[in-house]
Design an enzyme around this catalytic site. Sequence first.
Site, PDB file in Angstrom:
ATOM      1  CG  ASN A  10      -1.821   1.135   1.343  1.00  0.00           C
ATOM      2  OD1 ASN A  10      -1.411   2.270   1.095  1.00  0.00           O
ATOM      3  ND2 ASN A  10      -3.049   0.879   1.726  1.00  0.00           N
ATOM      4  CE  LYS A  13      -2.172  -0.212   5.408  1.00  0.00           C
ATOM      5  NZ  LYS A  13      -2.117  -1.600   5.873  1.00  0.00           N
ATOM      6  CG  ASP A  69      -5.134  -6.605  10.247  1.00  0.00           C
ATOM      7  OD1 ASP A  69      -5.209  -6.287   9.046  1.00  0.00           O
ATOM      8  OD2 ASP A  69      -6.007  -7.292  10.799  1.00  0.00           O
ATOM      9  CB  THR A  70      -5.795  -0.676  10.495  1.00  0.00           C
ATOM     10  OG1 THR A  70      -4.443  -0.313  10.763  1.00  0.00           O
ATOM     11  CG2 THR A  70      -6.705   0.466  10.923  1.00  0.00           C
ATOM     12  CG  PHE A 149      -5.630   4.839   2.691  1.00  0.00           C
ATOM     13  CD1 PHE A 149      -4.712   5.500   3.489  1.00  0.00           C
ATOM     14  CD2 PHE A 149      -5.988   3.548   3.039  1.00  0.00           C
ATOM     15  CE1 PHE A 149      -4.179   4.888   4.618  1.00  0.00           C
ATOM     16  CE2 PHE A 149      -5.451   2.922   4.164  1.00  0.00           C
ATOM     17  CZ  PHE A 149      -4.541   3.602   4.943  1.00  0.00           C
ATOM     18  CG  HIS A 177      -5.306   4.380  13.038  1.00  0.00           C
ATOM     19  ND1 HIS A 177      -5.644   5.602  12.512  1.00  0.00           N
ATOM     20  CD2 HIS A 177      -5.287   3.522  11.985  1.00  0.00           C
ATOM     21  CE1 HIS A 177      -5.844   5.477  11.213  1.00  0.00           C
ATOM     22  NE2 HIS A 177      -5.620   4.228  10.861  1.00  0.00           N
TER      23      HIS A 177
END
Length: 192
Positions: A10, A13, A69-70, A149, A177
Amino acid sequence: MRTIVFATNNRHKLQELRRIAGDSWNILSLEDIGCDDDIPETADTLEGNAIIKARWVKDKYGYDCFADDTGLMVDALGGAPGVYSARYAGPGHDSAANMALLLKNLEGETNRSARFRTVIALAQGSDIRLFEGVVEGEITTVPAGCGGFGYDPVFKPLESSVTFAEMDADAKNAVSHRGRATAALMKYLLNQ
Ligand code: IMP
């Protein structure tokens, strides 16, 4: 400069992470190490999925690696979409569809409280270490902004009057986060 793999392709990210890491770490993507595996994200927790991805790269490619992981947890929806945030509107659907479904499911709902939570798993040698970051906020009634995003246009952090999608990258990183989880990870890595 030391090298570590971030188990993602990504580009948003990667940009966010490389910005935070500065010139202290060389952060490689999955593509950079020639990994185009479809890494299974079959766990039902953020921790489980992050560990699967980090260990996959460490075990198969030998690189120290971290994976994130979100999930977006919405109180009025009992914590949904949570670990299923990426595929809330079903497989093959994009962020626009996920956001549209979220707004539809919250129609007429006055409790719009939500939070993003990121878990990062760091695999070094046989060691696994977890880091986390949380940002509290609310789901807006209409999307606003075009930065970032995912659910950024409908998530407004408590400490802000605008959505994530209306912030520049530095402002988002400062409260997000992933920014918080990454800060915890980088603090640990820089002390090694
Ligand atoms: P992932 O585990 O980071 O891939 O996140 C799962 C899903 O959560 C993504 O597909 C996005 O829809 C959403 N998401 C993760 N991070 C963010 C963010 O910073 N802003 C908005 N949406 C995000």
